[in-house]
Design a protein around this motif. Structure first.
Motif, PDB file in Angstrom:
ATOM      1  N   ALA A  12       0.729  -1.423  -0.123  1.00  0.00           N
ATOM      2  CA  ALA A  12      -0.195  -0.116  -0.074  1.00  0.00           C
ATOM      3  C   ALA A  12       0.923   1.335   0.019  1.00  0.00           C
ATOM      4  CB  ALA A  12      -1.025  -0.018   1.201  1.00  0.00           C
ATOM      5  N   GLY A  13       1.958   1.301   0.853  1.00  0.00           N
ATOM      6  CA  GLY A  13       2.900   2.534   0.914  1.00  0.00           C
ATOM      7  C   GLY A  13       3.653   2.493  -0.459  1.00  0.00           C
ATOM      8  N   ALA A  14       3.791   1.624  -0.960  1.00  0.00           N
ATOM      9  CA  ALA A  14       4.747   1.586  -2.328  1.00  0.00           C
ATOM     10  C   ALA A  14       3.603   2.228  -3.452  1.00  0.00           C
ATOM     11  CB  ALA A  14       5.235   0.308  -2.872  1.00  0.00           C
ATOM     12  N   GLY A  15       2.584   1.847  -3.353  1.00  0.00           N
ATOM     13  CA  GLY A  15       1.675   2.127  -4.536  1.00  0.00           C
ATOM     14  C   GLY A  15       1.229   3.650  -4.286  1.00  0.00           C
ATOM     15  N   LEU A  16       1.038   4.205  -3.068  1.00  0.00           N
ATOM     16  CA  LEU A  16       0.537   5.545  -2.759  1.00  0.00           C
ATOM     17  C   LEU A  16       1.587   6.486  -3.030  1.00  0.00           C
ATOM     18  CD1 LEU A  16      -1.268   5.387   0.919  1.00  0.00           C
ATOM     19  CD2 LEU A  16      -2.082   6.322  -1.324  1.00  0.00           C
ATOM     20  N   MET A  17       3.133   5.877  -2.648  1.00  0.00           N
ATOM     21  CA  MET A  17       4.006   6.850  -2.952  1.00  0.00           C
ATOM     22  C   MET A  17       4.471   6.944  -4.749  1.00  0.00           C
ATOM     23  SD  MET A  17       5.020   8.512  -0.367  1.00  0.00           S
ATOM     24  CE  MET A  17       6.821   9.093  -0.854  1.00  0.00           C
ATOM     25  N   THR A  18       4.024   5.625  -5.140  1.00  0.00           N
ATOM     26  CA  THR A  18       4.348   5.840  -6.764  1.00  0.00           C
ATOM     27  C   THR A  18       3.232   6.604  -7.439  1.00  0.00           C
ATOM     28  OG1 THR A  18       5.318   3.591  -6.607  1.00  0.00           O
ATOM     29  CG2 THR A  18       4.369   4.368  -8.854  1.00  0.00           C
TER      30      THR A  18
ATOM     31  N   TYR B 268       1.485   9.485  -5.939  1.00  0.00           N
ATOM     32  CA  TYR B 268       1.548  10.718  -5.379  1.00  0.00           C
ATOM     33  C   TYR B 268       2.752  11.265  -5.101  1.00  0.00           C
ATOM     34  CZ  TYR B 268      -3.577   9.098  -5.318  1.00  0.00           C
ATOM     35  OH  TYR B 268      -4.615   8.836  -5.790  1.00  0.00           O
ATOM     36  N   GLY B 269       3.954  10.342  -4.516  1.00  0.00           N
ATOM     37  CA  GLY B 269       4.979  10.880  -4.224  1.00  0.00           C
ATOM     38  C   GLY B 269       6.209  11.226  -5.121  1.00  0.00           C
ATOM     39  N   PRO B 270       7.286  11.268  -4.754  1.00  0.00           N
ATOM     40  CA  PRO B 270       8.468  11.648  -5.662  1.00  0.00           C
ATOM     41  C   PRO B 270       8.934  10.683  -6.475  1.00  0.00           C
ATOM     42  CG  PRO B 270       9.365  11.730  -3.483  1.00  0.00           C
ATOM     43  CD  PRO B 270       7.738  11.362  -3.317  1.00  0.00           C
ATOM     44  N   THR B 271       9.798  10.946  -7.362  1.00  0.00           N
ATOM     45  CA  THR B 271      10.495   9.682  -8.162  1.00  0.00           C
ATOM     46  C   THR B 271      11.530   8.861  -7.081  1.00  0.00           C
ATOM     47  OG1 THR B 271      10.987  11.275  -9.755  1.00  0.00           O
ATOM     48  CG2 THR B 271      12.357   9.256  -9.938  1.00  0.00           C
ATOM     49  N   GLY B 272      11.118   7.434  -7.456  1.00  0.00           N
ATOM     50  CA  GLY B 272      11.433   6.422  -6.606  1.00  0.00           C
ATOM     51  C   GLY B 272      10.725   6.161  -5.385  1.00  0.00           C
ATOM     52  N   GLY B 273       9.348   6.543  -5.636  1.00  0.00           N
ATOM     53  CA  GLY B 273       8.411   6.631  -4.477  1.00  0.00           C
ATOM     54  C   GLY B 273       8.084   5.196  -3.770  1.00  0.00           C
ATOM     55  N   ALA B 274       8.234   4.064  -4.881  1.00  0.00           N
ATOM     56  CA  ALA B 274       7.924   2.945  -4.333  1.00  0.00           C
ATOM     57  C   ALA B 274       9.054   2.435  -3.184  1.00  0.00           C
ATOM     58  CB  ALA B 274       8.223   1.825  -5.591  1.00  0.00           C
ATOM     59  N   GLY B 275      10.163   2.892  -3.351  1.00  0.00           N
ATOM     60  CA  GLY B 275      11.254   2.246  -2.265  1.00  0.00           C
ATOM     61  C   GLY B 275      10.997   3.077  -1.052  1.00  0.00           C
ATOM     62  N   TYR B 276      10.849   4.449  -1.307  1.00  0.00           N
ATOM     63  CA  TYR B 276      10.194   5.443  -0.167  1.00  0.00           C
ATOM     64  C   TYR B 276       9.122   4.773   0.739  1.00  0.00           C
ATOM     65  CZ  TYR B 276      13.436   8.472  -2.398  1.00  0.00           C
ATOM     66  OH  TYR B 276      14.709   9.023  -2.685  1.00  0.00           O
ATOM     67  N   GLY B 277       7.855   4.150  -0.127  1.00  0.00           N
ATOM     68  CA  GLY B 277       7.085   3.803   0.522  1.00  0.00           C
ATOM     69  C   GLY B 277       7.018   2.571   1.319  1.00  0.00           C
ATOM     70  N   MET B 278       7.836   1.847   0.713  1.00  0.00           N
ATOM     71  CA  MET B 278       8.327   0.472   1.377  1.00  0.00           C
ATOM     72  C   MET B 278       8.970   0.878   2.589  1.00  0.00           C
ATOM     73  SD  MET B 278       7.475  -2.586   0.192  1.00  0.00           S
ATOM     74  CE  MET B 278       6.692  -3.465  -1.087  1.00  0.00           C
ATOM     75  N   ALA B 279       9.866   1.602   2.819  1.00  0.00           N
ATOM     76  CA  ALA B 279      10.674   1.858   3.880  1.00  0.00           C
ATOM     77  C   ALA B 279       9.787   2.408   4.811  1.00  0.00           C
ATOM     78  CB  ALA B 279      11.821   2.764   3.593  1.00  0.00           C
ATOM     79  N   ALA B 280       8.854   3.368   4.500  1.00  0.00           N
ATOM     80  CA  ALA B 280       8.137   4.207   5.465  1.00  0.00           C
ATOM     81  C   ALA B 280       7.043   3.088   5.912  1.00  0.00           C
ATOM     82  CB  ALA B 280       7.263   5.085   4.922  1.00  0.00           C
ATOM     83  N   ALA B 281       6.355   2.117   5.039  1.00  0.00           N
ATOM     84  CA  ALA B 281       5.791   1.142   5.638  1.00  0.00           C
ATOM     85  C   ALA B 281       6.399   0.304   6.771  1.00  0.00           C
ATOM     86  CB  ALA B 281       5.057   0.224   4.596  1.00  0.00           C
ATOM     87  N   ALA B 282       7.707  -0.158   6.475  1.00  0.00           N
ATOM     88  CA  ALA B 282       8.247  -0.964   7.358  1.00  0.00           C
ATOM     89  C   ALA B 282       8.466  -0.294   8.777  1.00  0.00           C
ATOM     90  CB  ALA B 282       9.642  -1.188   6.814  1.00  0.00           C
TER      91      ALA B 282
ATOM     92  N   VAL C 151       9.599  -6.451   4.135  1.00  0.00           N
ATOM     93  CA  VAL C 151       9.512  -5.544   3.464  1.00  0.00           C
ATOM     94  C   VAL C 151      10.545  -4.563   3.547  1.00  0.00           C
ATOM     95  CG1 VAL C 151       7.913  -3.088   3.807  1.00  0.00           C
ATOM     96  CG2 VAL C 151       6.826  -5.557   4.380  1.00  0.00           C
ATOM     97  N   ALA C 152      11.348  -4.352   4.709  1.00  0.00           N
ATOM     98  CA  ALA C 152      12.488  -3.515   4.762  1.00  0.00           C
ATOM     99  C   ALA C 152      13.659  -4.231   3.809  1.00  0.00           C
ATOM    100  CB  ALA C 152      13.223  -3.676   6.204  1.00  0.00           C
ATOM    101  N   LEU C 153      13.588  -5.394   3.546  1.00  0.00           N
ATOM    102  CA  LEU C 153      14.473  -6.031   2.559  1.00  0.00           C
ATOM    103  C   LEU C 153      14.357  -5.495   0.980  1.00  0.00           C
ATOM    104  CD1 LEU C 153      16.970  -7.843   2.143  1.00  0.00           C
ATOM    105  CD2 LEU C 153      15.421  -9.528   1.912  1.00  0.00           C
ATOM    106  N   ILE C 154      12.896  -5.535   0.930  1.00  0.00           N
ATOM    107  CA  ILE C 154      12.268  -5.302  -0.556  1.00  0.00           C
ATOM    108  C   ILE C 154      12.652  -3.858  -0.628  1.00  0.00           C
ATOM    109  CG2 ILE C 154      10.467  -5.040  -1.924  1.00  0.00           C
ATOM    110  CD1 ILE C 154       9.054  -7.234  -0.530  1.00  0.00           C
ATOM    111  N   ALA C 155      12.611  -2.953   0.259  1.00  0.00           N
ATOM    112  CA  ALA C 155      12.980  -1.513   0.140  1.00  0.00           C
ATOM    113  C   ALA C 155      14.220  -1.121  -0.218  1.00  0.00           C
ATOM    114  CB  ALA C 155      12.547  -0.659   1.474  1.00  0.00           C
ATOM    115  N   LEU C 156      15.287  -2.127   0.704  1.00  0.00           N
ATOM    116  CA  LEU C 156      16.663  -1.950   0.360  1.00  0.00           C
ATOM    117  C   LEU C 156      16.857  -2.206  -1.190  1.00  0.00           C
ATOM    118  CD1 LEU C 156      18.236  -3.354   3.622  1.00  0.00           C
ATOM    119  CD2 LEU C 156      18.317  -0.868   2.895  1.00  0.00           C
TER     120      LEU C 156
END
Length: 446
Positions: free
Chosen positions: A209-215, A217-231, A259-264
């Motif tokens: 959900a975080g990756a989709g939201l950031m992708t 409505y967020g900045p470039t690279g939002g999927a990684g940021y969303g995953m990290a924030a969700a973790a 989730v953290a590993l996917i974000a990394l």
């Protein structure tokens, strides 16, 4: 089609009549005819859009009717098995119907708009919604709750994973977000298998959900940021919502780690829209120590999970180094001093949180000695490259030596005087061992 459905319904009603049930072997025969007719009707309904629209709902209704009449048709031991089988069949048919619905809408020349046009989207959304249905009915039998939740969890999570792998579409984060809410309703359930499954699925769904939201409505690279924030959010919520059950803790913690590993990993993908590594590392840095706190004090406790706290140090240093690397900084102190400072902070926390000892505590002493070595030795080794570096080393080393004589010999198991004086002494006296900077007043001839 109508005949097959009629046979199924008549067989169901007849099997529930006491007069028919009293006849030996008749109930089994009616069950075979009824189930076979309903299954055949459901399969044949997929041959035509005109049949599918009404035949599938009738078959689902027949399955639910079979569940309602199971106790009247079968004896107690058999009814305990037959009832949840009807529930599983009805749940599975609803999920499959949701997946097929957009395709039939296209065949009927009435296509749905995005994202409802995607069968995967409806599959994930339907499964996520169905997870919450049994939670709203606490008096529902245990077997029926399991029969609904298990396939619904599978559909919701599987569909969310497929959506994450597909090209982005509007609102594709909604099924995962719904699954978070539906799964959270089961975190404190008395059904332990469902509780453990929810603990493993909710953090992963938060990541999608975080990756989709950031992708979206967020900045470039939002999927990684969303995953990290969700973790990070899942790690914080673990301290609040997760019950004190070891298996649930492990399930939730493992999912947060995934989730953290996917974000990394998302930061390592060679794409122009990849997330900035230092930001992802910085967001993930508190996660390990928060997870370690689930089993008590993450620094002074006795649980083996306290060792996870060291990963917080690794991630924090990695964030600093990644940022420095992006700035193209070459000085060795830019990399060594943050690490030395982090080790010093870790040693100080251990001294504070763990019990004091009469002798020398090897662990905390080794951490502080490592901090001193990392702070001084690389700079000493490269002292010949800079006169300013030599000046700073000698002056700071002199101050450390003088200050060390005023410190206690040992504090909370750490020989602080020896470490301080030894570090300063190395900084001052090790200069001649390396290529010393050449004085501008030296005589080239002699």
């Amino acid at each position: 089609m109508g005949i097959l459905l009629g046979v199924a319904i008549v067989a169901l009603v007849a099997a529930a009549l006491p007069a028919v049930r009293s006849l030996p072997g008749v109930t089994a025969v009616l069950a075979v005819f009824g189930v076979t007719s309903a299954a055949t009707a459901w399969a044949l309904s997929h041959a035509s859009v005109d049949l599918w629209w009404w035949a599938v709902p009738v078959v689902v209704a027949a399955a639910l009717g079979g569940r309602a009449l199971a106790s009247r048709v079968w004896s107690d031991p058999t009814s305990a098995v037959a009832a949840p089988l009807h529930t599983v069949a009805a749940t599975a048919m609803v999920i499959l119907a949701a997946f097929a619905l957009p395709g039939w809408a296209i065949v009927a020349e009435t296509p749905f708009p995005e994202p409802w046009r995607s069968g995967v989207f409806l599959l994930a959304l339907t499964g996520s919604v169905l997870v919450a249905v049994p939670a709203a009915f606490p008096r529902m039998p245990r077997t029926d709750r399991l029969a609904i939740v298990v396939p619904s969890f599978a559909a919701g999570l599987g569909g969310s994973i497929l959506l994450a792998a597909m090209p982005p579409m509007p609102l594709d984060w909604i099924p995962a977000a719904v699954l978070v809410g539906s799964g959270a309703a089961w975190i404190r359930s008395d059904l332990m298998p469902i509780r453990h499954a929810a603990a493993a699925i909710v953090p992963v769904s938060m990541g999608f959900a975080g990756a989709g939201l950031m992708t979206a409505y967020g900045p470039t690279g939002g999927a990684g940021y969303g995953m990290a924030a969700a973790a990070l959010l899942a790690a914080v919520l673990a301290l609040v919502v997760v019950p004190h059950d070891q298996t649930t803790h492990w399930a939730w913690s493992g999912a947060v780690g995934l989730v953290a590993l996917i974000a990394l990993i998302s930061t390592m993908v060679p794409r122009t829209d990849a997330a900035e590594p230092w930001i992802v590392l910085l967001v993930l840095a508190p996660v390990p120590i928060l997870i370690a706190a689930l089993d008590g004090d993450p620094i002074g406790g006795a649980s083996p999970t306290r060792h996870l706290s060291w990963l917080t140090l690794v991630l924090a240093i990695g964030s600093v180094w990644a940022w420095i690397g992006e700035q193209d900084v070459r000085e060795v102190e830019s990399y060594t001093l943050p690490l030395a400072g982090a080790l010093l902070a870790a040693g100080a926390l251990i001294m504070w949180r763990r019990a004091s000892v009469d002798g020398t505590a090897a662990g905390r002493s080794a951490v502080l000695a490592s901090a001193a070595a990392v702070a001084v030795l690389p700079s000493v080794a490269t002292a010949g490259d800079s006169e300013l570096r030599v000046l700073v080393l000698v002056s700071s080393g002199t101050v450390a030596v003088l200050a060390g004589f005023f410190l206690p010999e040992r504090f909370r198991g750490v020989p602080v005087r020896m470490l301080t004086v030894g570090t300063g002494w190395v900084a001052v006296t090790a200069q001649p061992s390396f290529a010393a900077p050449r004085s501008r007043w030296a005589n080239p001839a002699g």
